[in-house]
Write a protein that holds these residues in place. Sequence first.
Motif, PDB file in Angstrom:
ATOM      1  N   ARG A   4      -1.513   0.766  -9.070  1.00 50.13           N
ATOM      2  CA  ARG A   4      -0.159   1.075  -8.601  1.00 50.13           C
ATOM      3  C   ARG A   4       0.369  -0.030  -7.713  1.00 50.13           C
ATOM      4  O   ARG A   4       1.569  -0.341  -7.741  1.00 50.13           O
ATOM      5  N   LEU A   5      -0.512  -0.620  -6.897  1.00 54.69           N
ATOM      6  CA  LEU A   5      -0.073  -1.707  -6.036  1.00 54.69           C
ATOM      7  C   LEU A   5       0.199  -2.980  -6.830  1.00 54.69           C
ATOM      8  O   LEU A   5       1.164  -3.703  -6.545  1.00 54.69           O
ATOM      9  N   ALA A 194      -1.698  -7.561  -3.570  1.00 52.28           N
ATOM     10  CA  ALA A 194      -3.129  -7.758  -3.813  1.00 52.28           C
ATOM     11  C   ALA A 194      -3.903  -7.741  -2.497  1.00 52.28           C
ATOM     12  O   ALA A 194      -5.027  -7.223  -2.429  1.00 52.28           O
ATOM     13  N   ARG A 195      -3.319  -8.297  -1.441  1.00 48.67           N
ATOM     14  CA  ARG A 195      -3.975  -8.284  -0.126  1.00 48.67           C
ATOM     15  C   ARG A 195      -4.115  -6.851   0.394  1.00 48.67           C
ATOM     16  O   ARG A 195      -5.151  -6.464   0.938  1.00 48.67           O
ATOM     17  N   LEU A 207     -13.347   4.002  -6.559  1.00 45.77           N
ATOM     18  CA  LEU A 207     -11.895   3.866  -6.617  1.00 45.77           C
ATOM     19  C   LEU A 207     -11.316   3.716  -5.215  1.00 45.77           C
ATOM     20  O   LEU A 207     -11.827   4.300  -4.252  1.00 45.77           O
ATOM     21  N   ALA A 208     -10.241   2.949  -5.101  1.00 47.80           N
ATOM     22  CA  ALA A 208      -9.586   2.744  -3.811  1.00 47.80           C
ATOM     23  C   ALA A 208      -8.862   4.016  -3.397  1.00 47.80           C
ATOM     24  O   ALA A 208      -8.403   4.801  -4.238  1.00 47.80           O
ATOM     25  N   GLY A 260       7.826  -0.761   0.369  1.00 47.07           N
ATOM     26  CA  GLY A 260       7.303  -0.017  -0.770  1.00 47.07           C
ATOM     27  C   GLY A 260       5.804  -0.203  -0.945  1.00 47.07           C
ATOM     28  O   GLY A 260       5.079   0.738  -1.272  1.00 47.07           O
ATOM     29  N   ALA A 261       5.326  -1.421  -0.706  1.00 49.86           N
ATOM     30  CA  ALA A 261       3.892  -1.678  -0.809  1.00 49.86           C
ATOM     31  C   ALA A 261       3.122  -0.908   0.258  1.00 49.86           C
ATOM     32  O   ALA A 261       2.054  -0.342  -0.007  1.00 49.86           O
ATOM     33  N   ARG A 262       3.649  -0.871   1.465  1.00 48.56           N
ATOM     34  CA  ARG A 262       2.980  -0.139   2.545  1.00 48.56           C
ATOM     35  C   ARG A 262       2.963   1.363   2.251  1.00 48.56           C
ATOM     36  O   ARG A 262       1.970   2.048   2.518  1.00 48.56           O
TER      37      ARG A 262
END
Length: 533
Positions: A4-5, A194-195, A207-208, A260-262
């Motif tokens: 998703r990220l 990615a970071r 899984l994350a 959005g990433a956060r």
Amino acid sequence: MRTRLLAPFPTPQVSPRTARLAAWGLPLLVALLAGILRFWRLGSPDKVIFDETYYPKDAWSLLQYGYEGTWAKNANDALVGDPSRLLLSPEHSYVVHPPLGKWMIALGEWAFGMNPFGWRFMTALLGTVSVLMICRIGRRLLRSTALGCLAGLLLAVDGLHFVMSRTALLDLIVMFWVVAAFGCLLVDRDRTRARLAAALPTGEDGLARPDEKVGDRLGLGWRPWRLLAGLCLGLSCATKWNGLYFLAAFALMSVLWDAGARRTAGARHPYRSALRRDVVPAFLSTVVLAAATYLASWTGWIATKGGYYRDWATTPEGRAGGWTWLPDWLRSLWHYQHEVYEFHTHLTSTHTYQSNPWSWLVLGRPVSYFYEDPKAGQDGCTAAEGCAREVLALGTPLLWWAACFALLYVLYRWLFQRDWRAGAIACGVAAGYLPWFLYQERTIFLFYAVVFVPFLCLALAMMLGALIGRPTEPTTEPGALLTGERRRAAGIVAAGVLVLLIVWNFIYFYPVYAGLPIPKSAWQGRMWLDTWV
């Protein structure tokens, strides 16, 4: 969570080595096609056409003096008739655009001389490279090498982009830096997400898991690609001021991407976290760096003494003003910028080819850069009825009209399916198009739209990708696979037919893009709308 990220590229149906070669090889082939089209007969017409009466001469003056000098009234004839007699004097002239784009045109003149090929060389080169960039940008944005190359091919055969690539005007240079900035921000987005994905904790299943601490507190670190985007946006503003709208839009888009990433990573307050941790670095990386880049583009004017308003601060009017503690050159430059702003906002003189932005997407009123009507036996004319030679800044009609539907599709995907890719494309179109509605009383032209043409091509590629659909997955349901294969085959045929029609449309209009002599009846047959004449 990591998917998703950062969405992965689909598993290629060829070997990984072949896929890697195609990722660069196919875009390079599309760019090669674009380059052949743009450089073939680049010096024709062997004349100063349309606004080439300004920028090539300003560019040559920058090479000589570091600022724009004054040319004799008959200088245009001398440039193509007797280039050794340039008729340039060091007396400053009033110009209303920043110098960066003219410095870039000057590179071609420095390399190839003060002639049509020399002053058009850099725009042809930048137009070609922009096709390569759109192929790669489309590949990263849509996660498909084929769709990326399709977007690049559409740009290669767009008539407006083609004409602007073969004319020494500033707008295509603005487009080049805008596209470069957009590509840099896409790379920055992928690396940032990615970071975040790498920092997420992993459960027992491998899984994350979303994590509030990571989402809210993780610093996103050194971001060289966003710095490079800020530099490119500054270079766009240093070419023409409409780059400012892209600076504002892309800087805001970058921060929204961070929020959005956060949120995806697990932040409880993603916008508050982005405001606290990302806004200031984004402002420094884009706005501040762009402003410094803009100022640096005036180095020639600052370092010399002959430029227009260069010594304004030392005049009685300048001394009577405020801010006298600032350096004289800075106050003079600020006054110059103010005068230019007044010029642009009050430019209402009528022009034969001006148009309202409402008509741009349907190509209501293109601009004729050059027109001649040679008789039989003159300038390559072989028709007894006589010929017409024209360079018409007209987008490929079928491409633009199809792009109108593609924009509606992109807005649907963004507003109702929350597809960030569609939002990014819409942002590029909006930043290049919507601001002109604020200046409908100003003298404006269709060719300003070249700045957002690459985003129209991305929108159309995205719509065609949806029409084609994804490869059919194996299933145990009777008849389901066959139905999916038929639907995809129909989509491929429909998309292929549209692309071939667009390519044919470009070929059909090629003579009036490249200034080739054609019989007058053939020219009239290409004037599909009365407003094109």
